[in-house]
Write an enzyme that holds these catalytic residues in place. Structure first.
Site, PDB file in Angstrom:
ATOM      1  N   ARG A 108       1.010  -0.808   0.001  1.00 60.85           N
ATOM      2  CA  ARG A 108       0.274  -0.103   0.204  1.00 60.85           C
ATOM      3  C   ARG A 108       0.792   1.225  -0.256  1.00 60.85           C
ATOM      4  O   ARG A 108       1.484   1.086   0.506  1.00 60.85           O
ATOM      5  CB  ARG A 108      -0.557   0.421   1.253  1.00 60.85           C
ATOM      6  CG  ARG A 108      -2.312  -0.400   1.433  1.00 60.85           C
ATOM      7  CD  ARG A 108      -3.774  -0.447   2.411  1.00 60.85           C
ATOM      8  NE  ARG A 108      -2.951   0.948   3.715  1.00 60.85           N
ATOM      9  CZ  ARG A 108      -3.492   0.362   4.631  1.00 60.85           C
ATOM     10  NH1 ARG A 108      -4.533   0.428   4.177  1.00 60.85           N
ATOM     11  NH2 ARG A 108      -2.924   1.137   5.897  1.00 60.85           N
ATOM     12  N   THR A 112      -0.936   7.326  -0.048  1.00 61.37           N
ATOM     13  CA  THR A 112      -2.653   7.441  -1.444  1.00 61.37           C
ATOM     14  C   THR A 112      -2.805   6.634  -0.579  1.00 61.37           C
ATOM     15  O   THR A 112      -4.404   5.808  -0.396  1.00 61.37           O
ATOM     16  CB  THR A 112      -2.453   6.823  -2.356  1.00 61.37           C
ATOM     17  OG1 THR A 112      -1.533   5.814  -2.577  1.00 61.37           O
ATOM     18  CG2 THR A 112      -1.162   8.553  -3.455  1.00 61.37           C
ATOM     19  N   ASP A 206      -0.066  -2.256  12.228  1.00 63.44           N
ATOM     20  CA  ASP A 206       0.634  -2.993  11.364  1.00 63.44           C
ATOM     21  C   ASP A 206       1.242  -4.402  11.820  1.00 63.44           C
ATOM     22  O   ASP A 206       1.877  -4.476  12.163  1.00 63.44           O
ATOM     23  CB  ASP A 206       2.092  -2.106  11.380  1.00 63.44           C
ATOM     24  CG  ASP A 206       2.663  -2.714   9.620  1.00 63.44           C
ATOM     25  OD1 ASP A 206       2.173  -3.865   9.103  1.00 63.44           O
ATOM     26  OD2 ASP A 206       2.418  -1.351   8.712  1.00 63.44           O
ATOM     27  N   ASP A 209       4.963  -5.465  10.747  1.00 64.29           N
ATOM     28  CA  ASP A 209       5.862  -4.981  11.736  1.00 64.29           C
ATOM     29  C   ASP A 209       6.094  -5.891  12.604  1.00 64.29           C
ATOM     30  O   ASP A 209       7.199  -5.790  13.085  1.00 64.29           O
ATOM     31  CB  ASP A 209       5.775  -3.333  11.562  1.00 64.29           C
ATOM     32  CG  ASP A 209       6.252  -3.068  10.687  1.00 64.29           C
ATOM     33  OD1 ASP A 209       7.201  -2.717   9.629  1.00 64.29           O
ATOM     34  OD2 ASP A 209       5.552  -1.240  10.244  1.00 64.29           O
TER      35      ASP A 209
HETATM   36  C1  PRP Z   1      -1.149  -3.739   4.744  1.00 65.34           C
HETATM   37  C2  PRP Z   1      -1.652  -4.948   4.904  1.00 65.34           C
HETATM   38  C3  PRP Z   1      -2.471  -5.311   3.520  1.00 65.34           C
HETATM   39  C4  PRP Z   1      -3.038  -3.930   3.366  1.00 65.34           C
HETATM   40  C5  PRP Z   1      -4.212  -3.937   3.980  1.00 65.34           C
HETATM   41  O1  PRP Z   1      -0.249  -4.203   3.755  1.00 65.34           O
HETATM   42  O2  PRP Z   1      -0.652  -6.080   5.320  1.00 65.34           O
HETATM   43  O3  PRP Z   1      -1.711  -5.992   3.194  1.00 65.34           O
HETATM   44  O4  PRP Z   1      -2.384  -3.323   4.303  1.00 65.34           O
HETATM   45  O5  PRP Z   1      -4.933  -2.546   3.480  1.00 65.34           O
HETATM   46  P1  PRP Z   1      -5.785  -2.495   2.630  1.00 65.34           P
HETATM   47  O6  PRP Z   1      -7.032  -3.196   2.686  1.00 65.34           O
HETATM   48  O7  PRP Z   1      -6.465  -0.980   2.680  1.00 65.34           O
HETATM   49  O8  PRP Z   1      -5.139  -2.301   0.711  1.00 65.34           O
HETATM   50  P2  PRP Z   1       0.978  -3.673   3.402  1.00 65.34           P
HETATM   51  O9  PRP Z   1       0.936  -2.702   1.953  1.00 65.34           O
HETATM   52  O10 PRP Z   1       1.439  -2.630   4.448  1.00 65.34           O
HETATM   53  O11 PRP Z   1       2.419  -3.532   3.880  1.00 65.34           O
HETATM   54  P3  PRP Z   1       2.713  -4.990   4.584  1.00 65.34           P
HETATM   55  O12 PRP Z   1       2.194  -6.002   3.510  1.00 65.34           O
HETATM   56  O13 PRP Z   1       4.213  -4.776   4.459  1.00 65.34           O
HETATM   57  O14 PRP Z   1       2.636  -4.849   5.780  1.00 65.34           O
END
Ligand code: PRP
Length: 221
Positions: A108, A112, A206, A209
């Protein structure tokens, strides 16, 4: 919220709520977070495997009687959405040791909140398989829907995808129901809402993390 028939919320037992209480605490140690998150992941995976099709299979027991049993009727594979989805891999390998694994890397955008696809690598015959899509967090559902698009482009039928999800938002579930109505979701909790930053409330922070130890406790997500 009222969930559709394709949303499988784990029974909200006292034990499950106690585990959520530990891992949602911002002061939870990383060791406890990983330990209890893995216990919940195991419950989610077992529930997801229950949704696969089975056919009848009889066996003869050691006393010579017939047991009218069942066996898996289809081939499966799993696809974690990197990075947080990889947190589910080791539990999956415990219950399905030889399972084929694809990978989809979606992140993500921090500002945005839009998902970006960076990488995919799927089994050649994925179109013939049921797919466990490992995506722990469903906030706006943008990342999950982008991952489902990748599977659909590879020929996977929507009704053969079972998303294994730790935490979901009502907004995300409504969006999935509208855009991918035959997708099934197994989740351990449905949150109250998303806040203005697209973070789930009350939330867990998160997940990636906290699980992989790349940030201290106290994250807003
Ligand atoms: C986080 C999480 C999901 C996403 C959920 O990923 O792991 O993949 O956000 O959000 P959404 O439903 O609004 O798309 P991130 O991109 O932060 O990466 P990560 O897996 O490294 O935490």
């Amino acid at each position: 919220m009222t969930t559709g028939h394709n949303v499988h919320l784990l029974p909200q037992t006292d034990q499950l709520r106690a585990m959520h209480t530990i891992i949602r605490d911002k002061d939870c140690s990383r060791a406890d977070f990983v330990f209890y998150a893995r216990r919940v992941i195991r419950l989610l995976l077992e529930h997801g495997l229950n949704l696969l099709p089975f056919t009848e299979k009889k066996v003869t027991t050691p006393v010579g009687a017939t047991y009218p049993g069942l066996e898996f009727a289809s081939k499966i594979c799993a696809v974690p959405v990197i990075r947080a989805g990889e947190a589910m891999e080791s539990e999956l390998r415990d219950v399905c040791p030889g399972i084929r694994l694809g990978k989809i890397l979606i992140q993500r955008d921090k500002r945005t909140k839009q998902p970006h696809l960076y990488y995919k690598h799927l089994p050649d015959d994925i179109a013939q398989r049921h797919v466990l899509l490992l995506e722990p967090m469903l906030a706006t559902a943008g990342s999950a829907l982008a991952a489902v698009d990748v599977l659909a482009e590879a020929g996977v039928r929507e009704d053969r995808i079972i998303m294994i999800n730790f935490l979901s938002s009502p907004e995300g579930l409504r969006r999935i129901a509208a855009e991918r109505p035959r997708l099934r979701i197994v989740t351990s909790a449905i949150e109250d809402q998303l806040n203005e930053h697209a973070f789930m409330i009350p939330g867990i922070g998160d997940f990636g993390d906290r699980f992989f130890g790349t940030i201290d406790a106290g994250s807003q997500r």
